[in-house]
Design a protein around this motif. Structure first.
Motif, mmCIF file in Angstrom:
data_model
loop_
_atom_site.group_PDB
_atom_site.id
_atom_site.type_symbol
_atom_site.label_atom_id
_atom_site.label_comp_id
_atom_site.label_asym_id
_atom_site.label_seq_id
_atom_site.Cartn_x
_atom_site.Cartn_y
_atom_site.Cartn_z
ATOM 1 N N GLY A 65 0.826 -1.213 0.000
ATOM 2 C CA GLY A 65 0.000 0.000 0.000
ATOM 3 C C GLY A 65 0.856 1.256 0.000
ATOM 4 N N SER A 66 0.590 2.165 0.925
ATOM 5 C CA SER A 66 1.351 3.422 0.966
ATOM 6 C C SER A 66 2.417 3.397 2.065
ATOM 7 N N GLU A 67 2.827 2.189 2.437
ATOM 8 C CA GLU A 67 3.846 1.995 3.468
ATOM 9 C C GLU A 67 5.162 2.676 3.090
ATOM 10 N N LEU A 68 5.740 3.409 4.029
ATOM 11 C CA LEU A 68 7.062 4.008 3.828
ATOM 12 C C LEU A 68 8.142 3.003 4.205
ATOM 13 N N GLY A 69 9.299 3.096 3.563
ATOM 14 C CA GLY A 69 10.434 2.250 3.959
ATOM 15 C C GLY A 69 10.613 1.022 3.092
ATOM 16 N N GLY A 70 9.886 0.930 1.982
ATOM 17 C CA GLY A 70 10.072 -0.170 1.047
ATOM 18 C C GLY A 70 11.280 0.062 0.134
ATOM 19 N N ARG A 71 11.689 1.321 0.021
ATOM 20 C CA ARG A 71 12.879 1.664 -0.764
ATOM 21 C C ARG A 71 13.958 2.173 0.190
ATOM 22 N N PHE A 72 15.196 1.775 -0.043
ATOM 23 C CA PHE A 72 16.290 2.267 0.798
ATOM 24 C C PHE A 72 16.345 3.798 0.760
ATOM 25 N N GLU A 73 16.003 4.384 -0.409
ATOM 26 C CA GLU A 73 16.050 5.848 -0.542
ATOM 27 C C GLU A 73 15.101 6.537 0.451
ATOM 28 N N GLU A 74 13.972 5.896 0.732
ATOM 29 C CA GLU A 74 13.020 6.508 1.670
ATOM 30 C C GLU A 74 13.579 6.507 3.093
ATOM 31 N N LEU A 75 14.248 5.414 3.454
ATOM 32 C CA LEU A 75 14.854 5.360 4.791
ATOM 33 C C LEU A 75 15.969 6.401 4.881
ATOM 34 N N ARG A 76 16.746 6.511 3.822
ATOM 35 C CA ARG A 76 17.812 7.505 3.801
ATOM 36 C C ARG A 76 17.245 8.926 3.956
ATOM 37 N N ALA A 77 16.132 9.168 3.299
ATOM 38 C CA ALA A 77 15.514 10.502 3.389
ATOM 39 C C ALA A 77 15.071 10.796 4.825
ATOM 40 N N ILE A 78 14.547 9.787 5.516
ATOM 41 C CA ILE A 78 14.145 9.996 6.921
ATOM 42 C C ILE A 78 15.385 10.256 7.776
ATOM 43 N N LEU A 79 16.427 9.447 7.584
ATOM 44 C CA LEU A 79 17.668 9.642 8.361
ATOM 45 C C LEU A 79 18.221 11.049 8.137
ATOM 46 N N ASP A 80 18.226 11.486 6.892
ATOM 47 C CA ASP A 80 18.741 12.822 6.571
ATOM 48 C C ASP A 80 17.894 13.916 7.209
ATOM 49 N N ALA A 81 16.564 13.718 7.165
ATOM 50 C CA ALA A 81 15.669 14.753 7.691
ATOM 51 C C ALA A 81 15.756 14.845 9.212
ATOM 52 N N VAL A 82 16.128 13.739 9.869
ATOM 53 C CA VAL A 82 16.284 13.785 11.329
ATOM 54 C C VAL A 82 17.660 14.334 11.679
ATOM 55 N N GLY A 83 18.682 13.883 10.920
ATOM 56 C CA GLY A 83 20.020 14.435 11.096
ATOM 57 C C GLY A 83 20.719 14.036 12.384
ATOM 58 N N ARG A 84 20.558 12.793 12.806
ATOM 59 C CA ARG A 84 21.287 12.317 13.994
ATOM 60 C C ARG A 84 22.031 11.042 13.648
ATOM 61 N N LYS A 85 23.162 10.837 14.298
ATOM 62 C CA LYS A 85 23.965 9.645 14.043
ATOM 63 C C LYS A 85 23.403 8.410 14.764
ATOM 64 N N ASP A 86 22.633 8.633 15.837
ATOM 65 C CA ASP A 86 22.163 7.497 16.646
ATOM 66 C C ASP A 86 20.811 6.967 16.166
ATOM 67 N N LEU A 87 20.586 7.071 14.877
ATOM 68 C CA LEU A 87 19.394 6.525 14.255
ATOM 69 C C LEU A 87 19.890 5.522 13.225
ATOM 70 N N GLY A 88 19.341 4.316 13.241
ATOM 71 C CA GLY A 88 19.825 3.279 12.339
ATOM 72 C C GLY A 88 18.698 2.569 11.627
ATOM 73 N N VAL A 89 19.032 1.395 11.087
ATOM 74 C CA VAL A 89 18.077 0.623 10.301
ATOM 75 C C VAL A 89 18.110 -0.830 10.738
ATOM 76 N N CYS A 90 16.947 -1.465 10.759
ATOM 77 C CA CYS A 90 16.816 -2.905 10.975
ATOM 78 C C CYS A 90 16.324 -3.507 9.663
ATOM 79 N N LEU A 91 17.096 -4.457 9.114
ATOM 80 C CA LEU A 91 16.742 -5.060 7.827
ATOM 81 C C LEU A 91 15.959 -6.346 8.052
ATOM 82 N N ASP A 92 14.748 -6.385 7.514
ATOM 83 C CA ASP A 92 13.883 -7.569 7.613
ATOM 84 C C ASP A 92 13.989 -8.331 6.287
ATOM 85 N N THR A 93 14.448 -9.584 6.353
ATOM 86 C CA THR A 93 14.717 -10.340 5.112
ATOM 87 C C THR A 93 13.456 -10.572 4.285
ATOM 88 N N CYS A 94 12.332 -10.846 4.945
ATOM 89 C CA CYS A 94 11.069 -11.029 4.209
ATOM 90 C C CYS A 94 10.658 -9.720 3.556
#
Ligand code: FE
Ligand code: FE
Ligand code: ZN
Length: 276
Positions: free
Chosen positions: A147-176
């Motif tokens: 649907g309209s879920e965010l985070g299906g593209r790596f670019e979207e996660l990168r955009a969130i990380l950039d918009a927050v601008g902190r180093k202590d924010l990361g990503v959890c990769l779900d294989t499914c």
């Protein structure tokens, strides 16, 4: 290898450490409140401290707490969004009792207002909720892009990380989820990780969710299968748990299982790493 699964938080942290240990796990995940979103009861500080000591004594890896599925920080409705933001703030305050661990959540669904607006809203909620020297690393989960879920593209996660601008924010990769989103970790794991590194940075990858998928590549469905019983297959998981960039991260099973099934999967996965 730090392997574990989702455990019920009903009896407190010490109980989860003991349950994890009894099934051969050395990390675990738990919902910070019950998945239906009702208020979780207050923790007992003595229980949390004892759990932290037990985890250190047993050489556990970092825990991966999971925010409620119903928390949608990027919903179009301002009232719902404010509620989700209050849930996030409450969760972050709660998991701060165990410094050095992880708190993972789903970026949410933008429900028609567009990816960019959704990304801005998630980022805004994180900027507000995370205190300056927050002791727990917050993780955005890679999603299937349903649907309209965010985070299906790596670019979207990168955009969130950039918009927050902190180093202590990361990503959890779900294989499914990444498979369902179209990243072929079955045949091209290295290429997918190279893309992750180029777009997000592998230094931001802090945890994995290990799930096989009931659907083919790119299906955007998000239905988890047991390890080796889905489209990904056992050899994909051998490659994942042995991969130099992944093997030291906490890996959480979210497969359709009860405890004995998780125990068997943990044993299976440990056996796949022929070098250890
Ligand atoms: Fe999740
Ligand atoms: Fe997951
Ligand atoms: Zn899922």
């Amino acid at each position: 290898m730090y392997l574990g699964c989702h455990l019920s938080a009903a009896k407190g942290m010490c109980s989860m450490v003991q349950t994890a240990r009894s099934i051969g796990a050395n990390t675990f995940a738990y919902f910070t409140r019950n998945p239906r979103g009702s208020r979780a009861k207050r923790e007992d500080p003595a229980d949390i401290q004892a759990a932290g000591e037990a985890m250190a004594a047993l050489s556990f890896g970092p825990l991966v707490a999971h925010g409620s599925y119903t928390m949608n920080l990027s919903t179009a409705d301002p009232e719902d969004r404010a509620f989700a933001a209050s849930v996030l703030a409450e969760d972050l305050a709660r998991v701060a009792a165990l410094p050095g661990n992880f708190y993972n959540f789903h970026p949410g669904s933008h429900v028609g207002q567009g990816t960019q607006a959704g990304i801005e809203q998630v980022a805004q909620a994180l900027r507000t909720a995370m205190a300056p020297n927050y002791p727990v690393t917050v993780l955005l989960e890679t999603m299937a892009g349903k649907g309209s879920e965010l985070g299906g593209r790596f670019e979207e996660l990168r955009a969130i990380l950039d918009a927050v601008g902190r180093k202590d924010l990361g990503v959890c990769l779900d294989t499914c989820h990444v498979w369902d989103a179209g990243y072929d970790i079955q045949n091209h794991l290295d290429a997918v990780l190279e893309a992750f590194d180029r777009i997000i940075g592998l230094d931001r990858l802090k945890a994995l969710h290990l799930n096989d998928s009931k659907n083919p590549l790119g299906s955007r469905k998000d239905r988890h299968a047991r390890i080796g019983e889905g489209y990904l297959g056992i050899e994909t998981f051998r490659a994942v748990v042995c991969h130099p960039a992944l093997k030291d991260l906490p890996m959480i099973l979210e497969t359709p299982n009860e405890l004995p099934g998780y125990q068997a999967e943990i044993k299976l996965l440990r056996g796949l790493d022929t070098k250890s």
